[in-house]
Design an enzyme around this catalytic site. Structure first.
Site, PDB file in Angstrom:
ATOM      1  N   GLU A  81       0.868  -1.188   0.000  1.00  0.00           N
ATOM      2  CA  GLU A  81       0.000   0.000   0.000  1.00  0.00           C
ATOM      3  C   GLU A  81       0.901   1.234   0.000  1.00  0.00           C
ATOM      4  OE1 GLU A  81      -3.454   0.978  -0.113  1.00  0.00           O
ATOM      5  OE2 GLU A  81      -2.350   2.850  -0.154  1.00  0.00           O
TER       6      GLU A  81
ATOM      7  N   SER B 200      -9.728   3.327  -7.193  1.00  0.00           N
ATOM      8  CA  SER B 200     -10.069   4.398  -8.135  1.00  0.00           C
ATOM      9  C   SER B 200      -9.794   5.763  -7.520  1.00  0.00           C
ATOM     10  CB  SER B 200     -11.554   4.295  -8.489  1.00  0.00           C
ATOM     11  OG  SER B 200     -12.334   4.544  -7.332  1.00  0.00           O
TER      12      SER B 200
ATOM     13  N   TYR C  75     -23.971   9.975  -6.188  1.00  0.00           N
ATOM     14  CA  TYR C  75     -23.808   9.621  -4.772  1.00  0.00           C
ATOM     15  C   TYR C  75     -23.088  10.724  -3.996  1.00  0.00           C
ATOM     16  CZ  TYR C  75     -24.889   4.623  -5.512  1.00  0.00           C
ATOM     17  OH  TYR C  75     -25.485   3.430  -5.773  1.00  0.00           O
TER      18      TYR C  75
ATOM     19  N   HIS D 153     -42.658  -6.202  16.009  1.00  0.00           N
ATOM     20  CA  HIS D 153     -43.398  -4.948  16.098  1.00  0.00           C
ATOM     21  C   HIS D 153     -42.931  -4.143  17.309  1.00  0.00           C
ATOM     22  CE1 HIS D 153     -46.694  -2.131  15.809  1.00  0.00           C
ATOM     23  NE2 HIS D 153     -46.878  -2.282  17.113  1.00  0.00           N
TER      24      HIS D 153
HETATM   25  P1  FAD Z   1      -9.654   1.585  -2.858  1.00  0.00           P
HETATM   26  O1  FAD Z   1     -10.448   1.673  -1.618  1.00  0.00           O
HETATM   27  O2  FAD Z   1      -9.573   2.767  -3.744  1.00  0.00           O
HETATM   28  O3  FAD Z   1      -8.192   1.136  -2.417  1.00  0.00           O
HETATM   29  C1  FAD Z   1      -7.146   1.024  -3.317  1.00  0.00           C
HETATM   30  C2  FAD Z   1      -5.843   1.227  -2.570  1.00  0.00           C
HETATM   31  O4  FAD Z   1      -4.761   0.918  -3.444  1.00  0.00           O
HETATM   32  C3  FAD Z   1      -5.606   2.656  -2.124  1.00  0.00           C
HETATM   33  O5  FAD Z   1      -5.347   2.683  -0.744  1.00  0.00           O
HETATM   34  C4  FAD Z   1      -4.401   3.126  -2.933  1.00  0.00           C
HETATM   35  O6  FAD Z   1      -3.551   4.004  -2.191  1.00  0.00           O
HETATM   36  C5  FAD Z   1      -3.693   1.818  -3.212  1.00  0.00           C
HETATM   37  N1  FAD Z   1      -2.872   1.815  -4.430  1.00  0.00           N
HETATM   38  C6  FAD Z   1      -3.254   2.202  -5.675  1.00  0.00           C
HETATM   39  N2  FAD Z   1      -2.245   1.974  -6.551  1.00  0.00           N
HETATM   40  C7  FAD Z   1      -1.217   1.445  -5.838  1.00  0.00           C
HETATM   41  C8  FAD Z   1       0.082   0.966  -6.185  1.00  0.00           C
HETATM   42  N3  FAD Z   1       0.510   0.955  -7.448  1.00  0.00           N
HETATM   43  N4  FAD Z   1       0.883   0.510  -5.191  1.00  0.00           N
HETATM   44  C9  FAD Z   1       0.452   0.472  -3.897  1.00  0.00           C
HETATM   45  N5  FAD Z   1      -0.785   0.877  -3.525  1.00  0.00           N
HETATM   46  C10 FAD Z   1      -1.597   1.347  -4.479  1.00  0.00           C
HETATM   47  N6  FAD Z   1     -18.738   2.792  -1.223  1.00  0.00           N
HETATM   48  C11 FAD Z   1     -19.656   2.179  -0.470  1.00  0.00           C
HETATM   49  O7  FAD Z   1     -19.892   0.974  -0.659  1.00  0.00           O
HETATM   50  N7  FAD Z   1     -20.334   2.845   0.512  1.00  0.00           N
HETATM   51  C12 FAD Z   1     -20.116   4.152   0.758  1.00  0.00           C
HETATM   52  O8  FAD Z   1     -20.749   4.717   1.657  1.00  0.00           O
HETATM   53  C13 FAD Z   1     -19.160   4.832  -0.028  1.00  0.00           C
HETATM   54  N8  FAD Z   1     -18.914   6.139   0.194  1.00  0.00           N
HETATM   55  C14 FAD Z   1     -17.948   6.765  -0.547  1.00  0.00           C
HETATM   56  C15 FAD Z   1     -17.723   8.114  -0.313  1.00  0.00           C
HETATM   57  C16 FAD Z   1     -16.760   8.786  -1.035  1.00  0.00           C
HETATM   58  C17 FAD Z   1     -16.506  10.245  -0.770  1.00  0.00           C
HETATM   59  C18 FAD Z   1     -15.989   8.077  -2.007  1.00  0.00           C
HETATM   60  C19 FAD Z   1     -14.903   8.780  -2.767  1.00  0.00           C
HETATM   61  C20 FAD Z   1     -16.220   6.737  -2.257  1.00  0.00           C
HETATM   62  C21 FAD Z   1     -17.206   6.070  -1.531  1.00  0.00           C
HETATM   63  N9  FAD Z   1     -17.496   4.724  -1.753  1.00  0.00           N
HETATM   64  C22 FAD Z   1     -18.462   4.102  -1.018  1.00  0.00           C
HETATM   65  C23 FAD Z   1     -16.775   3.937  -2.763  1.00  0.00           C
HETATM   66  C24 FAD Z   1     -15.696   3.062  -2.093  1.00  0.00           C
HETATM   67  O9  FAD Z   1     -14.824   3.893  -1.364  1.00  0.00           O
HETATM   68  C25 FAD Z   1     -14.941   2.271  -3.142  1.00  0.00           C
HETATM   69  O10 FAD Z   1     -15.837   1.544  -3.953  1.00  0.00           O
HETATM   70  C26 FAD Z   1     -13.988   1.294  -2.466  1.00  0.00           C
HETATM   71  O11 FAD Z   1     -13.071   1.965  -1.639  1.00  0.00           O
HETATM   72  C27 FAD Z   1     -13.218   0.482  -3.516  1.00  0.00           C
HETATM   73  O12 FAD Z   1     -12.370  -0.406  -2.868  1.00  0.00           O
HETATM   74  P2  FAD Z   1     -11.029  -0.923  -3.560  1.00  0.00           P
HETATM   75  O13 FAD Z   1     -10.391  -1.815  -2.553  1.00  0.00           O
HETATM   76  O14 FAD Z   1     -11.320  -1.461  -4.901  1.00  0.00           O
HETATM   77  O15 FAD Z   1     -10.134   0.383  -3.793  1.00  0.00           O
HETATM   78  P1  NAI Z   2     -21.736   9.210  -9.824  1.00  0.00           P
HETATM   79  O1  NAI Z   2     -21.429   8.387 -11.003  1.00  0.00           O
HETATM   80  O2  NAI Z   2     -22.573   8.650  -8.745  1.00  0.00           O
HETATM   81  O3  NAI Z   2     -22.446  10.569 -10.284  1.00  0.00           O
HETATM   82  C1  NAI Z   2     -21.818  11.457 -11.166  1.00  0.00           C
HETATM   83  C2  NAI Z   2     -22.849  12.352 -11.790  1.00  0.00           C
HETATM   84  O4  NAI Z   2     -22.188  13.406 -12.454  1.00  0.00           O
HETATM   85  C3  NAI Z   2     -23.725  11.639 -12.827  1.00  0.00           C
HETATM   86  O5  NAI Z   2     -25.075  11.821 -12.482  1.00  0.00           O
HETATM   87  C4  NAI Z   2     -23.349  12.336 -14.126  1.00  0.00           C
HETATM   88  O6  NAI Z   2     -24.443  12.436 -15.027  1.00  0.00           O
HETATM   89  C5  NAI Z   2     -22.895  13.704 -13.641  1.00  0.00           C
HETATM   90  N1  NAI Z   2     -22.006  14.423 -14.583  1.00  0.00           N
HETATM   91  C6  NAI Z   2     -20.990  13.905 -15.312  1.00  0.00           C
HETATM   92  N2  NAI Z   2     -20.412  14.890 -16.051  1.00  0.00           N
HETATM   93  C7  NAI Z   2     -21.065  16.051 -15.779  1.00  0.00           C
HETATM   94  C8  NAI Z   2     -20.943  17.405 -16.217  1.00  0.00           C
HETATM   95  N3  NAI Z   2     -20.028  17.772 -17.093  1.00  0.00           N
HETATM   96  N4  NAI Z   2     -21.785  18.331 -15.712  1.00  0.00           N
HETATM   97  C9  NAI Z   2     -22.741  17.969 -14.822  1.00  0.00           C
HETATM   98  N5  NAI Z   2     -22.897  16.704 -14.368  1.00  0.00           N
HETATM   99  C10 NAI Z   2     -22.077  15.746 -14.832  1.00  0.00           C
HETATM  100  O7  NAI Z   2     -20.316   9.685  -9.278  1.00  0.00           O
HETATM  101  P2  NAI Z   2     -19.857  10.320  -7.891  1.00  0.00           P
HETATM  102  O8  NAI Z   2     -20.979  10.956  -7.184  1.00  0.00           O
HETATM  103  O9  NAI Z   2     -18.649  11.108  -8.224  1.00  0.00           O
HETATM  104  O10 NAI Z   2     -19.411   9.048  -7.073  1.00  0.00           O
HETATM  105  C11 NAI Z   2     -18.455   8.139  -7.609  1.00  0.00           C
HETATM  106  C12 NAI Z   2     -18.751   6.751  -7.175  1.00  0.00           C
HETATM  107  O11 NAI Z   2     -18.326   6.554  -5.828  1.00  0.00           O
HETATM  108  C13 NAI Z   2     -20.232   6.402  -7.154  1.00  0.00           C
HETATM  109  O12 NAI Z   2     -20.700   6.017  -8.428  1.00  0.00           O
HETATM  110  C14 NAI Z   2     -20.270   5.265  -6.199  1.00  0.00           C
HETATM  111  O13 NAI Z   2     -19.922   4.092  -6.882  1.00  0.00           O
HETATM  112  C15 NAI Z   2     -19.179   5.620  -5.204  1.00  0.00           C
HETATM  113  N6  NAI Z   2     -19.787   6.217  -4.009  1.00  0.00           N
HETATM  114  C16 NAI Z   2     -20.657   5.447  -3.276  1.00  0.00           C
HETATM  115  C17 NAI Z   2     -21.279   5.960  -2.186  1.00  0.00           C
HETATM  116  C18 NAI Z   2     -22.229   5.088  -1.440  1.00  0.00           C
HETATM  117  O14 NAI Z   2     -22.212   3.887  -1.653  1.00  0.00           O
HETATM  118  N7  NAI Z   2     -23.048   5.634  -0.539  1.00  0.00           N
HETATM  119  C19 NAI Z   2     -21.055   7.336  -1.724  1.00  0.00           C
HETATM  120  C20 NAI Z   2     -20.118   8.062  -2.564  1.00  0.00           C
HETATM  121  C21 NAI Z   2     -19.517   7.498  -3.652  1.00  0.00           C
END
Ligand code: FAD
Ligand code: NAI
Length: 464
Positions: free
Chosen positions: A35, A148, A186, A443
């Site tokens: 990591e 990502s 989201y 309930h």
């Molecule tokens: P990541 O969690 O992105 O982990 C990848 C890791 O790999 C990172 O720590 C990175 O530093 C490391 N890495 C990358 N490249 C390298 C490399 N070459 N060498 C060493 N390390 C490396 N999902 C939900 O299900 N519920 C939620 O409520 C939710 N809320 C979110 C809120 C926000 C603001 C955001 C941005 C995302 C949210 N998500 C949520 C999405 C969720 O965070 C991701 O889907 C999830 O973290 C993906 O898991 P992953 O293990 O694939 O990757």
């Molecule tokens: P998103 O894909 O949920 O929404 C992005 C929105 O931006 C779309 O509705 C799209 O039409 C719009 N968009 C794209 N280009 C645009 C433009 N030029 N002008 C105006 N609108 C535009 O992506 P978001 O919110 O960035 O989240 C990324 C991902 O992270 C989510 O898809 C989800 O997978 C994950 N996530 C999950 C959460 C949860 O599980 N509660 C919370 C936060 C993130």
């Protein structure tokens, strides 16, 4: 120096990678995880799910104290916001959980390498660079779980000040006066809700003619109305073309429409897979056209011994999806079995009320020509929702017209994110709506509303 040898090297310690590492260690493999960030837990624990939910919780408490306590006969005088304190609590929650992953690594004897990992040609070779030195690793299997990062939008460059991504929006040190959110998905809705509750004016600009693309359209339409009542402003059908600083504000330009001015801009237009400098070319892996790593049903890439899971492959970018894939992938490597049921992977948007879904939307069923029956039950007819004072929203259950098998459940309402797990279990077990309708529910609970939606599929809901 000879390469350190492991059975499995996992690259990335997000929910996909760290869970896969633990499961592989449980199955008896000698596991390492690389990591590049010092804290373990990935996007989810550090800058995603966990800090956003911590702020959603704190901001909702603040908003309740301000606007809803009076309905319970509680009067609060002199309510003030300590934003620094709120942010500190969020950081403490993050630290506790990331340290927890460290402890789990120790317990499971997983070797952690700090640094950026890169594939180094065929033969299971990985190079880890930490800025000072390079380490060589060698493994029978390599699992790419690199996750990502926020997608960029042409013309709207994060500037480390007013224009940023979710990472910045999780730590604004002042409540914005006017937060302009680009993207009604989201992140836009969750973080838009946080800052709205804390006092910001929030305008969400969405390219499509609806918010929450991918979720059931009826639910999304209702969500928009409810969030508008909370003060979020939406401008749909807006293609943002750029953002520029002007005086002490930012002007966000929209194609063919009046620009919007604000003091903070949050770019939330999706996320893109992390594949840069990963050495994919050294093993002949070519990316999917949207940048994802292509894999087969068992998460194998085209390169011998190299697998990929989580946000770096296609599918919903959700933490629990990444975890599920990590477990299935390593279980298959060791036991020959491992499977993910994508139909049973739920999604939750943590607005207030929460929005949750599992299975097919009505639009998908119509498009596929599937004959279905629909049961709807509103929370206003549920006793527990009344006692909570949270009666907005409803549950929709969709079941196959012939077999009665549950095909989709969509919830907007109190604790939808917890309720959906029962629906996901039902989908995973291939349950019928009658199975759920005939299960006695405690309930007074919100779960009774799910049962009533199941009864409503057969036109026999009791309380409506
Ligand atoms: P990541 O969690 O992105 O982990 C990848 C890791 O790999 C990172 O720590 C990175 O530093 C490391 N890495 C990358 N490249 C390298 C490399 N070459 N060498 C060493 N390390 C490396 N999902 C939900 O299900 N519920 C939620 O409520 C939710 N809320 C979110 C809120 C926000 C603001 C955001 C941005 C995302 C949210 N998500 C949520 C999405 C969720 O965070 C991701 O889907 C999830 O973290 C993906 O898991 P992953 O293990 O694939 O990757
Ligand atoms: P998103 O894909 O949920 O929404 C992005 C929105 O931006 C779309 O509705 C799209 O039409 C719009 N968009 C794209 N280009 C645009 C433009 N030029 N002008 C105006 N609108 C535009 O992506 P978001 O919110 O960035 O989240 C990324 C991902 O992270 C989510 O898809 C989800 O997978 C994950 N996530 C999950 C959460 C949860 O599980 N509660 C919370 C936060 C993130």
């Amino acid at each position: 120096m000879a390469a350190a040898e492991h059975d499995l090297v996992v690259i990335g310690a997000g929910p996909g990678g760290y869970v896969a590492a633990i499961r592989a260690a449980q199955l008896g493999l000698k596991v390492a995880c690389v990591e590049e960030v010092s804290a373990l837990g990935g996007t989810c624990l550090r800058i995603g799910c966990i800090p956003s939910k911590a702020l959603l919780e704190s901001s909702e408490r603040f908003s309740e104290a301000k606007e809803k306590f009076e309905t319970h006969g509680i009067h609060v005088n002199g309510l003030t916001l300590d934003l620094a304190g709120m942010l500190r609590r969020k950081e403490q929650v993050v630290t506790t959980l990331t340290k927890g992953v460290e402890a789990l690594f120790k317990k499971n004897r997983i070797t952690r390498y700090f640094g950026h990992a890169r594939l180094d040609g065929p033969g299971g070779r990985v190079v880890v660079a930490d800025g000072k030195e390079e380490k060589q690793l060698k493994a029978r299997w390599i699992l790419l779980a690199t996750g990502s990062r926020s997608a960029e939008l042409a013309g709207v460059k994060p500037d480390g000040a007013g224009v940023g991504t979710s990472t910045e929006a999780l730590r604004y040190n002042q409540v914005p006066k006017h937060l302009v959110v680009i993207g009604g998905g989201y992140i836009g809705l969750e973080l838009g809700s946080v800052w709205r509750r804390l006092g910001a004016r929030v305008t969400v600009l969405e390219y499509l003619d609806r918010i929450l693309f991918g979720l059931d359209a009826e639910v999304a339409a209702d969500a928009r109305k409810i969030l508008e009542k909370q003060g979020l402003e939406f401008r749909l059908g807006c293609r943002v073309t750029g953002a520029r600083a002007e005086d002490d504000q930012y002007v966000v330009d929209i194609e063919g429409q009046e620009a919007v001015r604000g003091d903070r801009v949050l770019v939330a237009v999706g996320r893109i897979p992390n594949t840069h400098d990963l050495g994919l070319e050294s093993v002949g892996i070519e990316l999917h056209k949207k940048g994802f790593i292509p894999v087969n049903d068992h998460f194998a890439t085209g390169a011998e011994g190299i697998y990929a899971i989580g946000d770096v492959i296609t599918g919903p970018m959700l933490a629990h999806k990444a975890e599920e894939e990590g477990i299935a992938c390593v279980e298959r490597l060791v036991t020959g079995h491992g499977h993910v049921n994508y139909d049973a992977i739920a999604a939750v948007v943590y607005t207030h009320p929460e929005i949750a879904a599992v299975g097919r939307t009505e639009e998908q069923l119509k498009q596929a020509g599937t004959d279905y029956r629909k049961g709807v039950f509103p929370f206003r007819a549920n006793g527990r929702a009344r006692t909570l004072g949270q009666v907005e929203g409803w549950i929709k259950m969709l079941a196959d017209a012939k077999t009665d098998r549950i095909l989709g459940v969509h919830i907007i309402g109190p604790h939808a994110g917890d309720l959906i797990n029962e629906a996901a279990t039902a989908v995973a077990f291939g349950a019928s709506s009658e199975d759920l309708a005939r299960t006695c529910h405690v309930h007074p609970t919100l779960g009774e509303a799910l049962r009533e939606a199941a009864l409503a599929v057969a036109g026999r809901a009791i309380h409506i």
